[in-house]
Scaffold this motif. Structure first.
Motif, PDB file in Angstrom:
ATOM      1  N   ASN A   1       0.832  -1.210   0.000  1.00  0.00           N
ATOM      2  CA  ASN A   1       0.000   0.000   0.000  1.00  0.00           C
ATOM      3  C   ASN A   1       0.866   1.259   0.000  1.00  0.00           C
ATOM      4  O   ASN A   1       0.936   1.999   0.980  1.00  0.00           O
TER       5      ASN A   1
ATOM      6  N   ASP B   1      -6.504  -4.793  -3.235  1.00  0.00           N
ATOM      7  CA  ASP B   1      -7.580  -4.547  -2.287  1.00  0.00           C
ATOM      8  C   ASP B   1      -8.299  -5.855  -1.979  1.00  0.00           C
ATOM      9  O   ASP B   1      -8.965  -6.429  -2.834  1.00  0.00           O
TER      10      ASP B   1
ATOM     11  N   GLU C   1      -5.329   3.805  -6.970  1.00  0.00           N
ATOM     12  CA  GLU C   1      -4.598   3.644  -5.718  1.00  0.00           C
ATOM     13  C   GLU C   1      -4.932   4.787  -4.759  1.00  0.00           C
ATOM     14  O   GLU C   1      -5.010   4.576  -3.535  1.00  0.00           O
TER      15      GLU C   1
ATOM     16  N   LEU D   1      -6.187   4.083  -1.082  1.00  0.00           N
ATOM     17  CA  LEU D   1      -5.347   4.503   0.038  1.00  0.00           C
ATOM     18  C   LEU D   1      -6.065   5.498   0.952  1.00  0.00           C
ATOM     19  O   LEU D   1      -5.984   5.401   2.176  1.00  0.00           O
TER      20      LEU D   1
ATOM     21  N   ASN E   1      -7.894   2.602   3.245  1.00  0.00           N
ATOM     22  CA  ASN E   1      -6.807   2.556   4.221  1.00  0.00           C
ATOM     23  C   ASN E   1      -6.874   3.721   5.195  1.00  0.00           C
ATOM     24  O   ASN E   1      -6.625   3.550   6.395  1.00  0.00           O
TER      25      ASN E   1
END
Length: 431
Positions: free
Chosen positions: A163, A202, A264, A268, A272
């Protein structure tokens, strides 16, 4: 047995639920076996070798489990087995090296290059020049590529699945930097023969429990020592060249695009970053899992507030972002996925600069005080002070030493924001 054509570093649950699953589900799976290496320990490698690499993947939906035996891994090794690592990299039929090693393992300096001042990097540099054991991921990659060059084994692709924004370029920089210090001619060969592929990965994969092991044995009759639990959702987006070929991952649902960055960034910041918020703020409110935290109306409100701010920085159509947020709520709320906040809270000093600071900087540059981003920062400082999940972070030392001062923590984490008086004050109030 499937021939080894992929070598993986970072043998763990996520790899086995994601890249190994895609490889096993590809239409040409019989042509692509994986030799996988742990970080260092040998326990999981021994368990898998006893089972001929096989393990059960438990796909845990909101109402029931689906179980299937995975066979893509054909050999497993402890990360300390440098002889086996070099042997695989010297084989012309090996075409791909994949990585799931966490953000900290790339050993970067503040500018993003290889940290040549780190003791482990210095030790690896000496080992690359003179022989000996290796301590770091960049060191192992450079040693493997040096062996491949010497064997005349041809080109290959290195594929980071961590990540990190632009993880392909991150990997290229640390490998090229270390190789240039060890052997400039090797660095030139790497530039000409090795591609570094950027990816977005993911799939939520919580730690396997003893109950999961028992459930597999009861349902299948097989005493699988190393099953993996994961969610139904999975996504893999890749960009880059594969000069020696690759599995038909697109036949299993992976996507190949010209630019991974929008995807991404979406993942992220929203997934995340949302995880980090719940890990620190949710555990401080007494919750243990993502599902518990997102069921708390207070945490749910905080999550939506963070997503509103973060969505400004996602370069995708609003409808696509909204749909992703809705899907994330369903995924987070799955009560049968026990994704612990303590697991997610680990290594915050490496994660916050990637997941939270881009939003904080952009919002402050626009003249706004982003309450959601400030809350994550404050919750992390509270975590360093002992609130919620325990601190498990190799890089936390300097932060915990200064955790009593918001300004000192911010100065370490983001020196460019240390003189932002309004931000320091807002973070202190949130604490």
């Amino acid at each position: 047995m499937r021939p080894v054509r992929i070598v993986h570093l970072g043998l763990g649950g996520f790899f086995r639920a994601h890249q190994a699953w895609y490889t096993g589900a590809a239409p040409d799976a019989e042509e692509w076996g994986i030799a996988a290496f742990t970080g260092r320990s040998r326990e999981l490698a021994d368990q898998l070798n006893t089972q001929d690499g096989r393990y059960t993947l438990i796909v845990r939906g909101p109402e029931h489990d689906e179980m299937a035996v995975q066979r893509a891994v054909v050999a497993a090794h402890p990360g300390t087995d440098l002889t086996a690592w070099l042997d695989y990299l010297a084989r012309p039929q090996v075409a791909v090296v994949t990585l799931t090693v966490t953000e900290a393992a790339y050993r970067r300096n503040p500018d993003g290059g290889i940290d040549l001042d780190h003791p482990d990097v210095r030790a690896d540099l000496a080992a690359l020049r003179e022989g000996g054991g290796l301590r770091t991921v960049p060191g192992r990659l450079v040693a493997g590529l040096a062996t491949r060059r010497a064997a005349g084994a041809g080109p290959l692709a290195v594929v980071s699945c961590d990540n990190l924004p632009g993880n392909g370029e991150v990997t290229r920089r640390v490998v090229a930097g270390l190789a240039a210090e060890a052997d400039p001619e090797l660095a030139g060969w790497i530039a000409d023969h090795v591609s570094f592929v950027t990816t977005m990965v993911d799939r939520i994969t919580p730690r396997t429990t003893a109950d999961d092991v028992r459930a597999v044995a009861e349902r299948t009759g097989w005493a699988d020592a190393a099953p993996v639990v994961t969610e139904p959702f999975t996504e893999w987006v890749l960009s880059g060249e594969f000069p020696a070929g690759r599995p038909a991952w697109d036949g299993a649902g992976a996507r190949f695009v010209d630019d991974v960055h929008p995807h991404e960034t979406r993942k992220l910041l929203l997934l995340n970053g949302g995880h980090s918020l719940l890990a620190y703020a949710g555990s401080a409110r007494g919750h243990e899992t993502i599902a518990e935290a997102v069921a708390d109306p207070v945490c749910r409100g905080w999550l939506e507030q963070w997503w509103d701010e973060a969505s400004h920085q996602v370069p995708l159509p609003a409808a696509e972002v909204d749909a992703y947020r809705e899907a994330l709520l369903d995924r987070f709320a799955n009560p049968r996925i026990r994704h612990t906040l303590a697991q997610i809270a680990a290594d915050g000093s490496q994660k916050l600069p990637i997941r939270v600071l881009p939003v904080l900087r952009a919002e402050r540059a626009a003249g706004r005080m982003p309450a959601g981003a400030v809350r994550i920062l404050a919750a992390w400082i509270a975590h360093l002070r002992g609130a919620g999940a325990p601190v498990k972070d190799a890089g936390a030392g300097p932060y915990t030493e200064r955790a009593g001062s918001v300004r000192d923590v911010v100065a370490l984490l983001a020196p460019d924001l240390a003189d932002d008086e309004a931000l320091i004050a807002a973070t202190g109030r949130e604490l």
